[in-house]
Scaffold this motif. Sequence first.
Motif, PDB file in Angstrom:
ATOM      1  N   THR A 107       0.718  -1.192   0.003  1.00  5.27           N
ATOM      2  CA  THR A 107      -0.082  -0.076   0.030  1.00  5.27           C
ATOM      3  C   THR A 107       0.833   1.192  -0.074  1.00  5.27           C
TER       4      THR A 107
ATOM      5  N   GLU B  20       0.874  -3.939   6.870  1.00  7.30           N
ATOM      6  CA  GLU B  20       1.713  -2.817   6.625  1.00  7.30           C
ATOM      7  C   GLU B  20       2.852  -2.773   7.836  1.00  7.30           C
TER       8      GLU B  20
ATOM      9  N   TYR C 292      -9.602  -3.814   4.440  1.00  2.00           N
ATOM     10  CA  TYR C 292      -8.097  -3.880   4.516  1.00  2.00           C
ATOM     11  C   TYR C 292      -7.425  -4.832   3.721  1.00  2.00           C
TER      12      TYR C 292
ATOM     13  N   GLN D 140      -7.744  -4.051   0.156  1.00  2.00           N
ATOM     14  CA  GLN D 140      -6.789  -2.928  -0.066  1.00  2.00           C
ATOM     15  C   GLN D 140      -5.542  -3.429  -0.250  1.00  2.00           C
ATOM     16  N   LEU D 141      -4.953  -4.329   0.741  1.00  2.00           N
ATOM     17  CA  LEU D 141      -3.576  -4.885   0.401  1.00  2.00           C
ATOM     18  C   LEU D 141      -3.531  -5.838  -1.153  1.00  2.00           C
TER      19      LEU D 141
ATOM     20  N   ALA E 220      -3.272  -3.069  -3.969  1.00  2.00           N
ATOM     21  CA  ALA E 220      -2.352  -2.699  -4.153  1.00  2.00           C
ATOM     22  C   ALA E 220      -1.153  -3.504  -4.738  1.00  2.00           C
TER      23      ALA E 220
ATOM     24  N   GLU F   3      -4.886   5.726  -1.515  1.00  2.00           N
ATOM     25  CA  GLU F   3      -5.172   4.878  -0.137  1.00  2.00           C
ATOM     26  C   GLU F   3      -6.467   5.333   0.518  1.00  2.00           C
TER      27      GLU F   3
END
Length: 542
Positions: free
Chosen positions: A190, A319, A519, A522-523, A526, A541
Amino acid sequence: MTDNLMEIHDLSVEFTTENNVHRVVDNISFNIPRGKTVALVGESGSGKSVTAYSILRLLPPDTAKTPTGTIIYDNKDLLKLPIKSMRAIRGDRIAMVFQEPMTSLNPLHKISKQIGEVLYLHKGIRGKKAEQRIIELLTLVGIEKPETKLNSLPHQLSGGQRQRVMIAMALACEPELLIADEPTTALDVTIQLKILELLKELQARLGMSLLIISHDLNIVKRLAHYVFVMKDGKIIEQADCEQLFSTPQQPYTKELLAAEPTGTPSSRKLGAELLKVDDLKVWFPLPKKLLSRQQDYFRAVDGIDITLRQGETLGIVGESGSGKSSLGLAILRLLKSQGRINFQGLNIAQYSQSQMRPIRRQMQVVFQDPYGSLSPRLSIGQIIGEGLKIHHIGSREEQETAIINVLHEVGLSPDSINRYPHEFSGGQRQRIAIARALVLKPSLILLDEPTSALDRTVQKQIVELLKTLQEKYNLAYLFISHDLAVVKALSHQLLVIKSGHVVEKGSTEQLFSAPQHPYTKQLLEAAFLTPINNETTIPKEE
C-alpha cells in the motif's frame, strides 16, 4: 533543441584492485527525456546501481574509473566537472534515493536536522521556515503526524518511515532528475502505491525526470515510460514499457518477466498441532506526560490467537508497524509478552531464558537482511556451526559433516565453508541464513521478510527451496512478508494484521479469491494492480 534532460554515451566503469581490472559497466548508452521515467532493470551485479552512482560521481575515485563515455547534462559533461560544481548539483538539481535508508541516514542526527541540512546548503532556508518545509515534505511522503517525528532518530522509525524520510530529503529542493535506487524494496504494497502515486504527481507538477533502478518488474510496469534491461554490465534490450512487457525479445528479458513466484504451498499432509497462541499481547510503555500518573502503552500486538500444525505455513501480512515482526519475536520469546504460548505441548510463555535454551533448537529464525544477520568476522562454517556448538550436538567431525550436508541442502558448494559473508551475493547469503536455521533440525522456522531484498529470479529460487525443505523435513513456517505474491506461493493459512489486531484470517486460497475485510481488499488491490505508465491512475489509499 533536444527534449532529453540527460544523454549518456558509451559509458564504461572499471574497478581496479591489486590483481586485476574488472569492467562492471561496458559501453552503455541511453537518454533520460524531460518529464519521463526511465527504468534500469536486471539482477544484482548487472551494473544498474554503478551506472546511477556514476551520474552523481559517487563511486570511490581511487578504485573506480570511467575509461570511456560522457554524461551530458545542461550541455556539460558531468564526468569532467570540477568537484565543487558537482556538489552544487547533487541534492539540488539531481537527487538520489538510496536502497537502504538505515545506512544512508545518519544514526546520530534527528531527521529534522538531516532534511534541514539539504534545505540550508542549497536554498539557505533555516529556522521556522525550514521546519514548516520539513513538515510539508514529510506530509507529502505520507508520514502521519509529521510534527511528532521531527525529533526522532532513524532507529526510532519503521523501515517504511525511514525510506519515506529519504524520499523527502531527495525532494526537498524539487530536483530536475530524481534517481531512485530500489526505492520501494522495503515498503508495504500500500505504501509502494502511495510512493508511486507521489512520484507521478511530482513528475506532472515539476516536469521532473525519474531514473528508476529496480528488480521489481511490477513497479517498473506501473511507473516507467522506457525500460533498459542490463546484464553483465551491458544493455541487452531497450523498448518503451508497454512493448517490452508485451513482446520481449531477449531470452534473459523473458526469464525476468517469468520470475514471479508462483505455484501453491506444499501438498504434504499436515501433522499434529505444533503451536497454539492465545490472547498474545506485546505492549510497549510510552513516556509519561508531565504531572500524569497514568501509564500509556503502544499496543504493538493486542490479543492475537494462532494455531499452527506441523508441516504448515502461516503467512502473516500487514503494513509496517502493524505488529507482524513483534508477533513473531514474541512467539520465539525474544520479546516480552503476555498471553499463552503453547509449543510442542509446553506453555513456554513464562519460561526463563535458561528454560528456553533447549527449546530454541526447535524454534529458529531467518531474518530479512542476511548481510546484517551474518557476522562478517566469522566464516560460513563457523556461522552455521555456532548453533551446533551451543547445543553440544555431535563431535567436531560430526558437526563438520552436518555443515557440509546442510550446505548441499540449500544449494551451496561445500567449498563455501571457509569463505566469509561479503564474498557471496544476497541470494547466497540468504541460503546461508536458512542453512544456519536448518542445521539444528528445528520443528518451526520464523521467516521474517526473507525475500524482500532479493531479485525476483532469486526470490523464486528461495521460495522453491523453502517448499522443498518443508516437504522433506515436515517443517512449520511462520512467514512474515509484505510481498503477497510470495505469500500466496508458500502459505497454507493467512493472518492479516492491522494496528496489532487480526482483521481477517483463513485459508490463503479463500482470502485471495474472496477477501471480506476492506483492509485485505486494499492490500490485494495494491499488490496485484498493474497499470502501464500514465494510462491508468493509481488509486489513493483509503
